[in-house]
Scaffold this active site. Sequence first.
Site, PDB file in Angstrom:
ATOM      1  N   ASP C  22     133.244  75.613  83.132  1.00 59.31           N
ATOM      2  CA  ASP C  22     133.927  75.212  81.777  1.00 59.31           C
ATOM      3  C   ASP C  22     133.523  76.172  80.630  1.00 59.31           C
ATOM      4  O   ASP C  22     132.295  76.677  80.439  1.00 59.31           O
ATOM      5  CB  ASP C  22     133.427  73.930  81.464  1.00 59.31           C
ATOM      6  CG  ASP C  22     133.929  73.230  80.223  1.00 59.31           C
ATOM      7  OD1 ASP C  22     134.849  73.857  79.390  1.00 59.31           O
ATOM      8  OD2 ASP C  22     133.969  72.200  79.859  1.00 59.31           O
ATOM      9  N   HIS C  24     134.464  75.891  77.413  1.00 62.00           N
ATOM     10  CA  HIS C  24     134.677  74.944  75.760  1.00 62.00           C
ATOM     11  C   HIS C  24     133.611  75.393  75.166  1.00 62.00           C
ATOM     12  O   HIS C  24     132.690  74.807  75.330  1.00 62.00           O
ATOM     13  CB  HIS C  24     134.995  73.619  76.359  1.00 62.00           C
ATOM     14  CG  HIS C  24     136.348  73.288  76.430  1.00 62.00           C
ATOM     15  ND1 HIS C  24     136.730  73.271  77.918  1.00 62.00           N
ATOM     16  CD2 HIS C  24     137.585  73.331  75.888  1.00 62.00           C
ATOM     17  CE1 HIS C  24     137.909  73.028  78.175  1.00 62.00           C
ATOM     18  NE2 HIS C  24     138.666  72.981  77.047  1.00 62.00           N
TER      19      HIS C  24
END
Lengths: 479, 479, 155, 155
Positions: C22, C24
């Site tokens: 991920d 983010h």
Amino acid sequence: MIRDERIPSDELRRIDEEIRSNWHTGEAVDFEEAIEYHESLPDHKRFADVLESADKPLLQPRAGVPRLDDQIELLRYLHEEGQADLLPTTIDSYTRDNEYEKAQQGLDKARETGDDTLNGFPAVNHGVDGCRKLIDAVDAPIEVRHGTPDARLLAAITFAGGFQSFEGGPISYNIPYTKRHGLEETIEKWQFVDRLAGAYTERGVRINREPFGPLTGTLVPPSIAIAVMLVEGKLAATQGVRSITLGYGQVGNVVQDVAALHALKKLGNEYLPDEVVVTTVFHEWMGGFPPDEARANGVISFGGMTAAIAKPDKVITKSPQEFQGVPTMEANSAGLRTTRQVIDMAIEQKIDIDGIEEEQDLIERETRCLMDTIFEHGDGDVVQGTLKAFDSGALDVPFAPSDSAKGAVLPARDDDGRVRIFEWADLEMDDDIKEIHKARLSQRADTEGREQSFRMVADDVDAISDGKLIGRPQGDVKL
Amino acid sequence: MIRDERIPSDELRRIDEEIRSNWHTGEAVDFEEAIEYHESLPDHKRFADVLESADKPLLQPRAGVPRLDDQIELLRYLHEEGQADLLPTTIDSYTRDNEYEKAQQGLDKARETGDDTLNGFPAVNHGVDGCRKLIDAVDAPIEVRHGTPDARLLAAITFAGGFQSFEGGPISYNIPYTKRHGLEETIEKWQFVDRLAGAYTERGVRINREPFGPLTGTLVPPSIAIAVMLVEGKLAATQGVRSITLGYGQVGNVVQDVAALHALKKLGNEYLPDEVVVTTVFHEWMGGFPPDEARANGVISFGGMTAAIAKPDKVITKSPQEFQGVPTMEANSAGLRTTRQVIDMAIEQKIDIDGIEEEQDLIERETRCLMDTIFEHGDGDVVQGTLKAFDSGALDVPFAPSDSAKGAVLPARDDDGRVRIFEWADLEMDDDIKEIHKARLSQRADTEGREQSFRMVADDVDAISDGKLIGRPQGDVKL
Amino acid sequence: MVFLMVLHTMSQTVVLGVIGSDAHVVGITILEQAFSAAGFDVVNLGVQTSQQEFAEAAVDHDADAVLVSSLYGHAEQDCQGFHQVLEAAGVDAVTYIGGNLAVGQDDFEQTRKTFRELGFDRVFDSETDSEEAIEALRQDLQITPTESERATISS
Amino acid sequence: MVFLMVLHTMSQTVVLGVIGSDAHVVGITILEQAFSAAGFDVVNLGVQTSQQEFAEAAVDHDADAVLVSSLYGHAEQDCQGFHQVLEAAGVDAVTYIGGNLAVGQDDFEQTRKTFRELGFDRVFDSETDSEEAIEALRQDLQITPTESERATISS
């Protein structure tokens, strides 16, 4: 030591052969034959010419599905029903990671079961012939859009496959997309991509290159985005690229967005060599969208309005389903038509907003500070300057996941909603400019009756998806 | 001879009793008891107070269905899901024609079969109790919206029923709505409506009155609309109304729309007595909509953007289903939220567009010419002046179906998309102003390489539904 | 009072990171700022952090808490065996996870249960304010009672 | 040439109106302008015109053509018996109707057939340009051939 110098022809050939051996479809690339193919394309499929000769902003969506026939259908729909002027082909994530074997499995599965397990079009796996079938089947210019740190094989195959525009760059497809790819590594790889585009250009096939302007898509101060665009534009120009589209992502304040697009065009023409044709692309809001199509349409229209005033050469549209991820083709097409309606209603009107020149002047001064520090860090060499400036934090991008940028600079909106810098960290900037930002943020703090703090940053990140531009303290929120 | 004079109390009583005998629900009206009911309402249901104390534009949709429970459900939905600040109750066509028997048949049928054969809420048939059930059930102020030339019984019942705002006026609900009702007749009937509102006002229940600004909804030059608003505002003030919302319908040129709303507010405060609180309402585009929800959303957002800049007190929203007629409640609510998103994103930004003051000045000068001619025609009496000015054509409304207006004046857009007057007919206007319009239209004719003619008018009428602001010759149209 | 709280939390170290592939970064950046402002020592590992990297950082910095963020919907597979890795490295810290933890978050209580069973002490959804996480961590680390707690005690 | 056309059409009178309770005035206003500009004498009855009013105006002005507009979807019922009324009044004129003639205009050919059977000489949909109606009327009244017709003849 890597420098901003053109890759020699023999080196270009050596790398080209090497990377084409990475996956079997690389064999089919034949430069001379590819030139002939490009020469056979009609004028209305020549990306650079269509873009550069347009008399109003051209619209382009994002779209990519794994199977060729589905991608043809999707692009035809967006062209005919959405009235897109320019089309995209978005590449899947495995290809972005150079995992061609996994992409092949996904493509095979999609072909067998009809399920789309890939999130884009695996152009390397489709190979030169697959790409050309797409180019032949669709009646508008098509760009490759991806997010690939090492896009060398993708470029070799898609250029030979007839695509004439290629998004990305060594900073803009590294800093916002990946944690561990070193900047030196991505610069070296993108020098090859640009050099290959330059080789086509030398032969009269002008491949358009488009650095990715929105970067992390989250409250990026305009001058930081523009500085990265100028660096990537310069690197591409060095390798022989002659059609460069510099990008910018909407921050949502009309004055600042118009000023930024004007500054981008002006500085682009100033910093890039005269032989480069510089165009600009405006990305509709790239941050979080409201979880409501009606509100999302408002956000999209706001982008259209800004585009009508700033008149960039191209607009990348969003869809009302942005919140939920990949849109249906109907929603994608709706986003295009909503944007079109707003632009067409507004573009013939004379809308001169006060304060744009002043904001543009500020953005230009900031950008020059950043460019100056890059040149200084590199003793005049842009590549070395970029590496060292990112390393020292003199150049930085907020919310950067990459280890190559400090990601220590933090933005916040001022009382008018313009993106200012709250935490400078080591970003190089003249003190008087810092004072301007501080004064503007202080004005907001006064309005809100709270201290300047990271809370503003956090509130601003969510504001548009919550229905506002500025993340005011919740007590003030009226529904 | 009818003049702009307050109806005496005994005359008010006499007419009140007479009109209440026109339909059996009229009996239930008891003024003293009605005052008590209004006094029992909570602050957030007091229309004038809520509107006048708002710190940003309030949003209001259009909506009306025949059955009480359906209307309650509809308004609650628009309030909760659409986040409407103010609510409407749109009255059916039979009631507008004072055909209460036919309205009753439609209501009965709706109750029996569930089919809605009426196109609105028959408030006279629902009577005082029915209206109050609606007022009690919904947690926001509600306005009566209709289009009734003779709205006396409707006013008597809805005022007693707890509504505190009432749209319309003797010109604005005559000229655009009906062919044969004489202006003298509608002025007389609306004097009663205003006098009744004034009677409530005297007792502390300020009934808000809202002349219908868009008139024929088709390229109405701002000064004509504003002059009609000032006349209707003055007539209402004479009868004792103290909360008046003057209306204006978007023409689609941002500068002209902002200038017009500013002029409307300024001239409203100047021409109406000091004791009147003047507010303004902006109607999103009332002309033909694109037959495409995506494009319609662009039109709606354009209205929201204009509202964010002009900051009227209220905005009447449109829905993306405008083209097909009455929207579903979901679409109606979507139009509200799209507008809200645009306004909330834009309203905190300082957006000062060049040329607004200049355009406002022109609109004010034009309006003063029209007001002067009205006063002159009536030897100082507004009622007589209005009658005689419409009769001579010195005051006129384009595309007016009514026999009471010549409907001979014709508008067309200039090269910037602002509505100018192409055919003046007998409209009273200073020659230098006519020259300005002529020069602007001549500039457009030059751009388009054609003569000024009614073809421009015809092309402009269809332009927005065809996706543009200005009806340029088709050869120039690019899709 | 504020001084006292800062004193108490001065030595408390929090390791933050986004687990798995991920990328983010916004949420973790804001969490870093919030915990720093609240007086914690913060070690931000950034995005795309492996289980092993969390464990090593927790050991190196003698972490009192490990805060895992995940926003791309694959948290459950990314966290399989995470607590075993921490334990093997000798980490003794409070563990939290927060974000979009499942692709379809229809029933957050089910999601919470899943991650509690994986070993996390607290589980937050993506709507959680950073203040809430700070408040919870103060309780779990038995840092000086907050105003609201004292108000409850004295009432 | 323009002068010649105007001469030929000078004496041709057209009665225009919107039939029934329909109050849509924009289209008829533009038609009035277009036919006037094309050299016809135009009598515009405006909106909400009854069958009897059309007949009376056609007689009073010795109309060569009666043009009926309807945009609110109730044209069929508004036009029942219209041609009998015209005939009874002694009107001998070309009759056209145009607009949104049916509520759901899915099949315009069916709509055209319906109104042809009611007696109208030509039936137009709402997309028809005023130029097209003028052209048709010139043909039907055998006014001087237009440029396009002559072009066809000479080609």
